[in-house]
Each structure stands twice: as C-alpha cells, then as structure tokens.
Design a protein around this motif. Structure first.
Motif, short mmCIF file in Angstrom:
data_model
loop_
_atom_site.label_atom_id
_atom_site.label_comp_id
_atom_site.label_asym_id
_atom_site.label_seq_id
_atom_site.Cartn_x
_atom_site.Cartn_y
_atom_site.Cartn_z
N PRO A 56 0.81 -1.24 0.00
CA PRO A 56 0.00 0.00 0.00
C PRO A 56 0.83 1.29 0.00
CG PRO A 56 -0.76 -1.50 1.72
CD PRO A 56 0.52 -2.06 1.18
N ILE A 57 2.07 1.24 0.50
CA ILE A 57 2.84 2.48 0.59
C ILE A 57 3.89 2.65 -0.50
CG2 ILE A 57 2.48 2.75 3.07
CD1 ILE A 57 5.27 1.64 3.54
N ILE A 58 4.04 1.67 -1.38
CA ILE A 58 5.02 1.77 -2.47
C ILE A 58 4.73 2.98 -3.37
CG2 ILE A 58 5.75 0.67 -4.62
CD1 ILE A 58 5.96 -1.93 -3.10
N PRO A 59 3.48 3.24 -3.75
CA PRO A 59 3.24 4.41 -4.63
C PRO A 59 3.57 5.75 -3.98
CG PRO A 59 1.34 2.94 -4.63
CD PRO A 59 2.27 2.46 -3.56
N VAL A 60 3.66 5.81 -2.68
CA VAL A 60 3.89 7.06 -1.97
C VAL A 60 5.33 7.55 -2.15
CG1 VAL A 60 3.90 8.14 0.31
CG2 VAL A 60 2.10 6.52 -0.29
N ASP A 61 6.29 6.65 -2.08
CA ASP A 61 7.70 7.06 -2.10
C ASP A 61 8.54 5.97 -2.77
OD1 ASP A 61 10.18 8.14 -1.60
OD2 ASP A 61 10.00 8.13 0.58
N PRO A 62 9.36 6.36 -3.73
CA PRO A 62 10.22 5.37 -4.41
C PRO A 62 11.20 4.67 -3.48
CG PRO A 62 10.22 7.46 -5.60
CD PRO A 62 9.47 7.68 -4.34
N LEU A 63 11.55 5.29 -2.38
CA LEU A 63 12.44 4.66 -1.41
C LEU A 63 11.82 3.37 -0.86
CD1 LEU A 63 14.99 4.71 0.37
CD2 LEU A 63 13.68 6.02 2.03
N PHE A 64 10.51 3.39 -0.60
CA PHE A 64 9.82 2.19 -0.12
C PHE A 64 9.82 1.09 -1.17
CE2 PHE A 64 7.69 5.35 2.71
CZ PHE A 64 8.19 4.84 3.89
#
Length: 110
Positions: A56-64
C-alpha cells in the motif's frame, strides 16, 4: 513421498506447502519434515507480512519501492537456503529469521 521430498516441496509455493502438509498428515510424519514445514510456513508468513506492509505504501515514495525490492530478494535468497538445507537433509534454521519459527506453529505436530 519421503521426508526429504515433503521438505523440499514445502518451500515451493503455497500449493506446494499445502500438498506437503496433507502428505505429512497422511503418513509422512517425521521430525525432519515437521521442521521444514515450520520453516517454510514461517517464511511464507514473513513474505505475506512484507506484502501487507509495503504494497500500500510503495506508490507514496520510491524509497519504499527500493526497500521492498531488496527485502523481496533477501526473502528469495533465504528461501533458496531452506531448499538447500532440505536437499542436504540438514535440520538448520533458515538465515536471519529461521530461529523465530523453530518452536512456533504447533498445529504442525509430529
């Protein structure tokens, strides 16, 4: 299936684990197969938790996304170590997380 085959197949997908579990309970019981069923089940749970946390949080930040990719590759490498241990008939915990699963998952009884 013998105990070695049950152990190897348990690391190969969810369906492989279910097949190994059913064969184990229908006459393939051994402490060796039980050990690898627990290790592979724990690794599957670990992978599922990674997915639930990161997807769920991958689209938020490329670091994830990068961190998730690295952890996924590490999980696959650990899976390969588990398969190698089963092939060599060693009762050795998978690297990094295997010790957490040794005394867990009591539904896999010998």
């Amino acid at each position: 299936m013998n105990r070695k085959t049950i152990s190897i197949i348990s690391y190969l997908t969810i369906i492989g684990w279910v097949i190994s579990f059913v064969v184990y309970h229908n006459g393939g019981r051994s402490s060796f197969a039980q050990y690898h069923l627990k290790q592979s089940f724990g690794l599957g749970v670990f992978g599922a938790i990674l997915g639930v946390i990161f997807i769920p949080i991958i689209p938020v930040d490329p670091l994830f996304s990068t961190l998730f990719t690295i952890l996924s590759v590490v999980t696959i490498i650990v899976l390969i170590f588990g398969i190698i241990n089963a092939i060599n008939q060693k009762r050795k915990p998978i690297p990094l997380i295997g010790l957490m699963f040794v005394d867990r998952f009591n539904f896999i009884k010998y």
